[in-house]
Design a protein around this motif. Structure first.
Motif, PDB file in Angstrom:
ATOM      1  N   MET A 166       8.679  -3.204  -0.702  1.00  0.00           N
ATOM      2  CA  MET A 166       7.518  -2.741   0.055  1.00  0.00           C
ATOM      3  C   MET A 166       7.756  -1.336   0.597  1.00  0.00           C
ATOM      4  O   MET A 166       6.844  -0.502   0.612  1.00  0.00           O
ATOM      5  N   ARG A 167       8.971  -1.062   1.074  1.00  0.00           N
ATOM      6  CA  ARG A 167       9.273   0.283   1.571  1.00  0.00           C
ATOM      7  C   ARG A 167       9.210   1.310   0.440  1.00  0.00           C
ATOM      8  O   ARG A 167       8.703   2.423   0.625  1.00  0.00           O
ATOM      9  N   GLU A 168       9.715   0.951  -0.724  1.00  0.00           N
ATOM     10  CA  GLU A 168       9.653   1.865  -1.858  1.00  0.00           C
ATOM     11  C   GLU A 168       8.200   2.149  -2.244  1.00  0.00           C
ATOM     12  O   GLU A 168       7.838   3.307  -2.531  1.00  0.00           O
ATOM     13  N   LEU A 169       7.372   1.119  -2.224  1.00  0.00           N
ATOM     14  CA  LEU A 169       5.957   1.306  -2.554  1.00  0.00           C
ATOM     15  C   LEU A 169       5.277   2.185  -1.518  1.00  0.00           C
ATOM     16  O   LEU A 169       4.467   3.059  -1.863  1.00  0.00           O
ATOM     17  N   ASP A 170       5.597   1.995  -0.246  1.00  0.00           N
ATOM     18  CA  ASP A 170       5.008   2.821   0.816  1.00  0.00           C
ATOM     19  C   ASP A 170       5.424   4.291   0.644  1.00  0.00           C
ATOM     20  O   ASP A 170       4.619   5.206   0.864  1.00  0.00           O
ATOM     21  N   GLU A 171       6.678   4.522   0.282  1.00  0.00           N
ATOM     22  CA  GLU A 171       7.134   5.906   0.070  1.00  0.00           C
ATOM     23  C   GLU A 171       6.377   6.559  -1.090  1.00  0.00           C
ATOM     24  O   GLU A 171       5.985   7.740  -1.006  1.00  0.00           O
ATOM     25  N   LEU A 172       6.168   5.815  -2.157  1.00  0.00           N
ATOM     26  CA  LEU A 172       5.406   6.355  -3.293  1.00  0.00           C
ATOM     27  C   LEU A 172       3.967   6.651  -2.902  1.00  0.00           C
ATOM     28  O   LEU A 172       3.390   7.664  -3.319  1.00  0.00           O
ATOM     29  N   GLU A 173       3.382   5.780  -2.097  1.00  0.00           N
ATOM     30  CA  GLU A 173       2.008   6.016  -1.630  1.00  0.00           C
ATOM     31  C   GLU A 173       1.957   7.292  -0.797  1.00  0.00           C
ATOM     32  O   GLU A 173       1.000   8.072  -0.889  1.00  0.00           O
ATOM     33  N   ASP A 217       9.547 -14.743  -5.758  1.00  0.00           N
ATOM     34  CA  ASP A 217       9.918 -14.038  -6.992  1.00  0.00           C
ATOM     35  C   ASP A 217       8.678 -13.473  -7.674  1.00  0.00           C
ATOM     36  O   ASP A 217       8.704 -12.354  -8.221  1.00  0.00           O
ATOM     37  N   ILE A 218       7.586 -14.238  -7.658  1.00  0.00           N
ATOM     38  CA  ILE A 218       6.330 -13.765  -8.260  1.00  0.00           C
ATOM     39  C   ILE A 218       5.817 -12.542  -7.504  1.00  0.00           C
ATOM     40  O   ILE A 218       5.387 -11.547  -8.107  1.00  0.00           O
ATOM     41  N   MET A 219       5.872 -12.603  -6.176  1.00  0.00           N
ATOM     42  CA  MET A 219       5.415 -11.470  -5.366  1.00  0.00           C
ATOM     43  C   MET A 219       6.297 -10.249  -5.606  1.00  0.00           C
ATOM     44  O   MET A 219       5.804  -9.111  -5.645  1.00  0.00           O
ATOM     45  N   ALA A 220       7.605 -10.461  -5.747  1.00  0.00           N
ATOM     46  CA  ALA A 220       8.504  -9.338  -6.024  1.00  0.00           C
ATOM     47  C   ALA A 220       8.173  -8.703  -7.369  1.00  0.00           C
ATOM     48  O   ALA A 220       8.181  -7.460  -7.501  1.00  0.00           O
ATOM     49  N   ALA A 221       7.859  -9.522  -8.375  1.00  0.00           N
ATOM     50  CA  ALA A 221       7.503  -8.984  -9.691  1.00  0.00           C
ATOM     51  C   ALA A 221       6.227  -8.161  -9.609  1.00  0.00           C
ATOM     52  O   ALA A 221       6.107  -7.097 -10.249  1.00  0.00           O
ATOM     53  N   ARG A 222       5.270  -8.614  -8.798  1.00  0.00           N
ATOM     54  CA  ARG A 222       4.018  -7.851  -8.633  1.00  0.00           C
ATOM     55  C   ARG A 222       4.287  -6.515  -7.948  1.00  0.00           C
ATOM     56  O   ARG A 222       3.689  -5.495  -8.315  1.00  0.00           O
ATOM     57  N   LEU A 223       5.156  -6.531  -6.965  1.00  0.00           N
ATOM     58  CA  LEU A 223       5.488  -5.281  -6.286  1.00  0.00           C
ATOM     59  C   LEU A 223       6.168  -4.304  -7.243  1.00  0.00           C
ATOM     60  O   LEU A 223       5.887  -3.097  -7.217  1.00  0.00           O
ATOM     61  N   ARG A 224       7.052  -4.805  -8.077  1.00  0.00           N
ATOM     62  CA  ARG A 224       7.713  -3.927  -9.051  1.00  0.00           C
ATOM     63  C   ARG A 224       6.697  -3.337 -10.025  1.00  0.00           C
ATOM     64  O   ARG A 224       6.805  -2.157 -10.406  1.00  0.00           O
ATOM     65  N   ALA A 225       5.714  -4.141 -10.417  1.00  0.00           N
ATOM     66  CA  ALA A 225       4.666  -3.637 -11.314  1.00  0.00           C
ATOM     67  C   ALA A 225       3.850  -2.549 -10.615  1.00  0.00           C
ATOM     68  O   ALA A 225       3.510  -1.521 -11.220  1.00  0.00           O
ATOM     69  N   ARG A 282       4.420   5.210  -9.737  1.00  0.00           N
ATOM     70  CA  ARG A 282       5.256   6.276 -10.287  1.00  0.00           C
ATOM     71  C   ARG A 282       4.536   7.003 -11.419  1.00  0.00           C
ATOM     72  O   ARG A 282       4.582   8.241 -11.513  1.00  0.00           O
ATOM     73  N   GLN A 283       3.870   6.233 -12.260  1.00  0.00           N
ATOM     74  CA  GLN A 283       3.115   6.854 -13.347  1.00  0.00           C
ATOM     75  C   GLN A 283       1.960   7.684 -12.785  1.00  0.00           C
ATOM     76  O   GLN A 283       1.694   8.804 -13.235  1.00  0.00           O
ATOM     77  N   GLU A 284       1.303   7.135 -11.765  1.00  0.00           N
ATOM     78  CA  GLU A 284       0.197   7.854 -11.132  1.00  0.00           C
ATOM     79  C   GLU A 284       0.694   9.144 -10.488  1.00  0.00           C
ATOM     80  O   GLU A 284       0.044  10.200 -10.577  1.00  0.00           O
ATOM     81  N   LEU A 285       1.835   9.068  -9.826  1.00  0.00           N
ATOM     82  CA  LEU A 285       2.407  10.258  -9.197  1.00  0.00           C
ATOM     83  C   LEU A 285       2.781  11.297 -10.255  1.00  0.00           C
ATOM     84  O   LEU A 285       2.552  12.502 -10.057  1.00  0.00           O
TER      85      LEU A 285
END
Length: 283
Positions: free
Chosen positions: A54-61, A236-244, A250-253
């Motif tokens: 979640m922190r990694e996703l927030d940093e990318l946002e 584990d399912i939620m973690a996989a969604r976060l990784r996706a 990253r692609q958007e950035l």
């Protein structure tokens, strides 16, 4: 005015009622503390499993928002309009406060038995006679004083003047409880105050427990634990969604940092980002 006596039966009944309230409060507090402990334990497990993602996703946002702002300003300088989506707000888990400290109950009034009723007029007369009867006094001035006081005692008893008998006995040093009865009013006030304090504490615990159950994290805990009981691995399912999502951001950035030289591509990028963040289309 003499205190209304409180019988031993009434005192026992009121004490039992207070103890019942305290036992009920103890059950409510244990339920609350158990629910809070489960919630804190779940939050810890949830953050350990998903917090880094979640922190990694927030940093990318945040990086995406900076790239978006640069594109928006560049298009604005060229006289072109494009939507500027707001930065998505990260959701923070609310604090899970413990119950406030309970105010201790005041001590019970001390003294002799509180179920002693005010003595009868005849009993007061007998006590006065034992104190003031001339035959029980030594000869001399003291005997004469007792004779005068005994005349007052006899007159008060003959006229049913309880107040005079009480005043004589109290002035002579007789225990107030033996003259006007036990401190019933003080005991009643103590019982009423304790009941009020315990009932107020019960309302606080019930409100805090209801707040715990209303939290989204509580509902999430219930859903995840139910799924895990069924053999699923929801974290584990939620973690996989976060990784996706991280891979998508990253692609958007990557795209957002490279379309600045093409106004049309930059405008399309802003529109797509606006659509993703708001769920709204643009005309």
């Amino acid at each position: 005015m003499a205190s209304r006596a409180i019988t031993r039966h009434e005192l026992t009944r009121r004490r039992e009622q207070l103890h019942d309230l305290q036992r009920y409060l103890a059950v409510l507090e244990a339920d609350h503390d158990g629910a809070r402990a489960k919630l804190l334990g779940f939050r810890q497990r949830y953050l350990e499993a998903l917090g880094p993602l979640m922190r990694e996703l927030d940093e990318l946002e945040g990086q995406l928002q900076q790239a978006t702002a640069l594109l928006f300003e560049a298009l604005k300088r060229q006289g072109l309009e494009a939507p500027m989506p707001a930065m998505p707000q990260a959701k923070a888990w609310p604090e899970i406060p413990a119950l406030p400290e309970a105010v201790p109950l005041p001590p019970e009034p001390t003294g002799p038995l509180t179920d002693l009723p005010p003595p009868s007029l005849k009993t007061l007369y007998r006590r006065a006679a034992m104190r003031f009867h001339p035959d029980l006094a030594p000869s001399g001035p003291e005997r004469e004083v007792c004779e005068q006081r005994m005349m007052v005692v006899n007159d008060a008893y003959a006229n049913g003047d309880r107040g005079r008998l009480e005043s004589l006995l109290l002035a002579a040093g007789e225990s107030p409880e033996k003259v006007i009865g036990g401190p019933a009013d003080a005991v009643r006030a103590w019982l009423g105050l304790c009941e009020h304090m315990v009932q107020g504490r019960i309302r606080i615990v019930q409100a805090q427990t209801a707040w715990l159950h209303s939290q989204q994290m509580h509902q999430l805990r219930i859903a995840i634990e139910r799924a895990e009981t069924g053999g699923m691995r929801p974290l584990d399912i939620m973690a996989a969604r976060l990784r996706a999502q991280i891979a998508e951001r990253r692609q958007e950035l990557y795209i957002g940092e490279r379309v600045g030289g093409d106004a049309r591509l930059a405008a399309d990028f802003l529109r797509q980002r606006y659509r993703r963040l708001t769920g709204l289309g643009l005309g």
